[in-house]
Design an enzyme around this catalytic site. Structure first.
Site, PDB file in Angstrom:
ATOM      1  N   TYR A  18       0.650  -1.386  -0.020  1.00 21.31           N
ATOM      2  CA  TYR A  18      -0.161   0.064  -0.056  1.00 21.31           C
ATOM      3  C   TYR A  18       0.817   1.327   0.063  1.00 21.31           C
ATOM      4  O   TYR A  18       0.622   2.273   0.751  1.00 21.31           O
ATOM      5  CB  TYR A  18      -0.993   0.107   1.302  1.00 21.31           C
ATOM      6  CG  TYR A  18      -2.060  -0.810   0.792  1.00 21.31           C
ATOM      7  CD1 TYR A  18      -3.278  -0.444   0.368  1.00 21.31           C
ATOM      8  CD2 TYR A  18      -2.244  -2.254   1.341  1.00 21.31           C
ATOM      9  CE1 TYR A  18      -4.288  -1.239   0.149  1.00 21.31           C
ATOM     10  CE2 TYR A  18      -3.263  -3.044   1.230  1.00 21.31           C
ATOM     11  CZ  TYR A  18      -4.304  -2.429   0.422  1.00 21.31           C
ATOM     12  OH  TYR A  18      -5.431  -3.289   0.389  1.00 21.31           O
ATOM     13  N   TYR A 146     -14.538  -4.925   3.224  1.00 17.67           N
ATOM     14  CA  TYR A 146     -13.069  -5.244   2.885  1.00 17.67           C
ATOM     15  C   TYR A 146     -13.012  -6.789   3.355  1.00 17.67           C
ATOM     16  O   TYR A 146     -13.163  -6.937   4.606  1.00 17.67           O
ATOM     17  CB  TYR A 146     -12.383  -4.456   3.437  1.00 17.67           C
ATOM     18  CG  TYR A 146     -10.644  -4.933   3.339  1.00 17.67           C
ATOM     19  CD1 TYR A 146     -10.332  -4.664   2.012  1.00 17.67           C
ATOM     20  CD2 TYR A 146     -10.003  -5.461   4.100  1.00 17.67           C
ATOM     21  CE1 TYR A 146      -8.883  -4.920   1.789  1.00 17.67           C
ATOM     22  CE2 TYR A 146      -8.784  -5.894   3.936  1.00 17.67           C
ATOM     23  CZ  TYR A 146      -8.077  -5.680   2.555  1.00 17.67           C
ATOM     24  OH  TYR A 146      -6.871  -6.217   2.396  1.00 17.67           O
ATOM     25  N   ASP A 238     -16.911 -12.716   8.790  1.00 22.74           N
ATOM     26  CA  ASP A 238     -15.725 -12.414   8.654  1.00 22.74           C
ATOM     27  C   ASP A 238     -15.347 -11.505   9.968  1.00 22.74           C
ATOM     28  O   ASP A 238     -15.360 -10.490   9.998  1.00 22.74           O
ATOM     29  CB  ASP A 238     -15.508 -11.394   7.216  1.00 22.74           C
ATOM     30  CG  ASP A 238     -13.850 -11.180   7.293  1.00 22.74           C
ATOM     31  OD1 ASP A 238     -13.030 -11.482   8.144  1.00 22.74           O
ATOM     32  OD2 ASP A 238     -13.629 -10.803   6.010  1.00 22.74           O
ATOM     33  N   LYS A 267      -5.626 -12.048  12.074  1.00 23.19           N
ATOM     34  CA  LYS A 267      -4.968 -10.749  13.020  1.00 23.19           C
ATOM     35  C   LYS A 267      -4.771 -11.012  14.342  1.00 23.19           C
ATOM     36  O   LYS A 267      -3.681 -11.659  14.408  1.00 23.19           O
ATOM     37  CB  LYS A 267      -6.106  -9.737  12.785  1.00 23.19           C
ATOM     38  CG  LYS A 267      -6.145  -9.220  11.389  1.00 23.19           C
ATOM     39  CD  LYS A 267      -6.574  -7.731  11.094  1.00 23.19           C
ATOM     40  CE  LYS A 267      -6.374  -7.121   9.757  1.00 23.19           C
ATOM     41  NZ  LYS A 267      -7.457  -6.875   8.752  1.00 23.19           N
TER      42      LYS A 267
HETATM   43  C1  LIG Z   1      -7.498  -7.476   7.411  1.00 25.93           C
HETATM   44  C2  LIG Z   1      -8.895  -7.877   7.098  1.00 25.93           C
HETATM   45  C3  LIG Z   1      -8.787  -9.273   6.074  1.00 25.93           C
HETATM   46  C4  LIG Z   1      -7.433  -9.543   5.342  1.00 25.93           C
HETATM   47  O1  LIG Z   1      -6.500 -10.271   6.319  1.00 25.93           O
HETATM   48  P1  LIG Z   1      -5.001 -10.352   5.833  1.00 25.93           P
HETATM   49  O2  LIG Z   1      -4.267 -11.151   6.751  1.00 25.93           O
HETATM   50  O3  LIG Z   1      -4.625  -8.752   5.716  1.00 25.93           O
HETATM   51  O4  LIG Z   1      -5.151 -10.800   4.742  1.00 25.93           O
HETATM   52  C5  LIG Z   1      -9.772  -9.806   5.761  1.00 25.93           C
HETATM   53  N1  LIG Z   1     -11.240  -9.419   6.410  1.00 25.93           N
HETATM   54  C6  LIG Z   1     -11.192  -8.509   7.109  1.00 25.93           C
HETATM   55  C7  LIG Z   1     -12.575  -7.985   7.889  1.00 25.93           C
HETATM   56  C8  LIG Z   1     -10.188  -7.617   7.525  1.00 25.93           C
HETATM   57  O5  LIG Z   1     -10.058  -6.367   8.251  1.00 25.93           O
END
Ligand SMILES: *Cc1c(COP(=O)(O)O)cnc(C)c1O
Length: 430
Positions: A18, A146, A238, A267
């Protein structure tokens, strides 16, 4: 003899994420981290107010997690996960399944948030194929969502600057507005009228993070999940960002009455130490892949699937997260955010600080600049000014937000708040 700095060497060989290298400044060499602090090679310290892209929850270089990683590395660093298993993977799955909201029975491991999402949508698509129910070939998602940067994850993410170059290569997705007020009725009717063609519905529960820290209604989402479930649409939560305490609860889905069939984690999963993704699913999904017909197998896997060191880090992070002190820290940050929002941010001129909001440990607002076309310059201005004050922030366009590690001290948090109140001043006379 001139010593070439790390930043200069970096500029010769590295392509950063980025980052527009045409005019990005020199990257800051970080030599050490401790708690919420990062230290650079010039002796400066920065409060990591965004948890290093939202992953860090227990602070940097946490000695407990570090020792568990070290122990695991001495024991078994990695083994192929097809035909083999190991204690950290099984134990982490057992512990996750115990705390996840919903009827999850299986964990599929991968490497990061994007792969956790890829796995989820591939599971949902193949589920219908394996059940021999045709026509369910669309995915439903929210605008401004996202879900990651790989192709499947991009395809189910809101279209915008990040996806523009790849537009022609992304599969068609049905998009909905998040269910606030007027949009709820429209969204419900939309789901009902398209139900027979929808394989699954993917959503970030309560908080659309990368899309601009947009908080939306739990009751609205519940209504949509109810409609989706009534129409046999598989639901994918997600929780890559919202998991592990971010929204105040252990998982954001705990605020909902209707739970998903598939749930994505990454994460905070390892406390921000190792790359690891996990996709949980129900027995119903898993069973649809059991067959004498080899074509019904889930043909997906990564070289580092269920890496033992990453799983050990996940277990260590859960140990810390489940401690009373950590839960208290999450509650304290959440309360302080609420208080700061009501007593301070809400009093700033609403023409300058727009829509201040908070959910759990996340606080955000938009900054009104008089020159819209320079939105990214305003993000840079805020970032650079914060760095000078010893705080690391990374606004999303004109959305300023904080998402600190849970171990942040009161003094550090106060310092961040104080900086946030000074942000409007940066734009006066603009
Ligand atoms: C950051 C994020 C992703 C992608 O995760 P990466 O480990 O960066 O590939 C997917 N979904 C959500 C909600 C996110 O915040």
């Amino acid at each position: 003899m001139n010593k070439v700095s790390l930043s200069q060497r970096d500029q010769q060989v590295i392509w950063h994420p980025y980052t527009q290298h045409q005019h990005s400044g020199m990257p800051i060499p970080v030599i050490r981290g401790e708690g919420a602090l990062l230290f650079d090679d010039a002796g400066n310290s920065y409060i990591d107010a965004i948890s290093s892209w939202w992953v860090n929850i227990h602070g940097h270089a946490n000695p407990y997690i570090a020792s568990k990683i070290y122990q695991q590395a001495l024991h078994l660093e990695h083994v192929i996960f097809a035909g083999f298993t190991h204690e950290p993977a099984v134990q982490l799955a057992e512990r996750l399944l115990k705390i996840l909201p919903g009827n999850f029975e299986r964990i599929f491991y991968s490497d990061n948030g994007s792969t956790a999402v890829e796995v989820a949508i591939k599971m949902a698509i193949q589920y219908w194929k394996n059940k021999e129910i045709p026509g369910r070939n669309k995915i439903l998602a929210f605008r401004h969502a996202y879900h990651g940067d790989t192709f499947g994850a991009m395809s189910v993410s809101g279209r915008g600057l990040f996806t523009e170059a790849f537009q022609d290569f992304l599969f068609d997705t049905l998009f909905l507005d998040t269910p606030d007020g007027q949009h709820l009725q429209d969204a419900t009717s939309f789901i009902e009228s398209h139900a027979s063609e929808i394989a699954c519905f993917i959503y970030e529960p309560l908080l659309q993070a990368a899309g601009g820290m947009r908080i939306y209604s739990a009751s609205g989402l519940d209504a949509l999940l109810k409609t989706a479930r009534e129409n046999n649409i598989l639901c994918i939560a997600d929780e890559v960002l919202t998991g592990f305490g971010r929204t105040g609860r252990f998982f954001a889905s705990e605020s909902l009455s209707y739970q998903a069939d598939i749930l994505c984690l990454s994460k905070g999963l390892t406390g921000g130490t190792m790359a690891l993704g996990a996709t949980a699913c129900t027995q119903e999904i898993f069973n649809a892949f059991l067959s004498d017909d080899r074509r019904r197998t889930f043909f997906h896997g990564h070289s580092y699937t269920a890496n033992p060191i990453a799983c050990a880090a996940g277990l260590a992070s859960l140990d810390l997260l489940e401690k009373k002190t950590c839960i208290r820290q999450i509650n304290t940050i959440s309360e302080k955010n609420e208080q700061f929002l009501k007593s301070k941010l809400a009093l700033v001129d609403p023409a300058i600080v727009i829509n201040p909001r908070a959910i759990g440990t996340v606080l955000a607002f938009e900054i009104q600049t008089s020159r819209h076309e320079y939105i990214n310059q305003s993000a840079d201005l805020i970032r650079n000014e914060a760095l000078k004050q010893g705080i690391y922030l990374r606004p999303l366009g004109n959305t300023v937000y904080i998402m600190p590690p849970y171990c942040i001290t009161d003094a550090e948090l106060e310092k961040i708040y104080e900086f946030l109140l000074s942000v409007p001043g940066l734009f006066r006379g603009n």
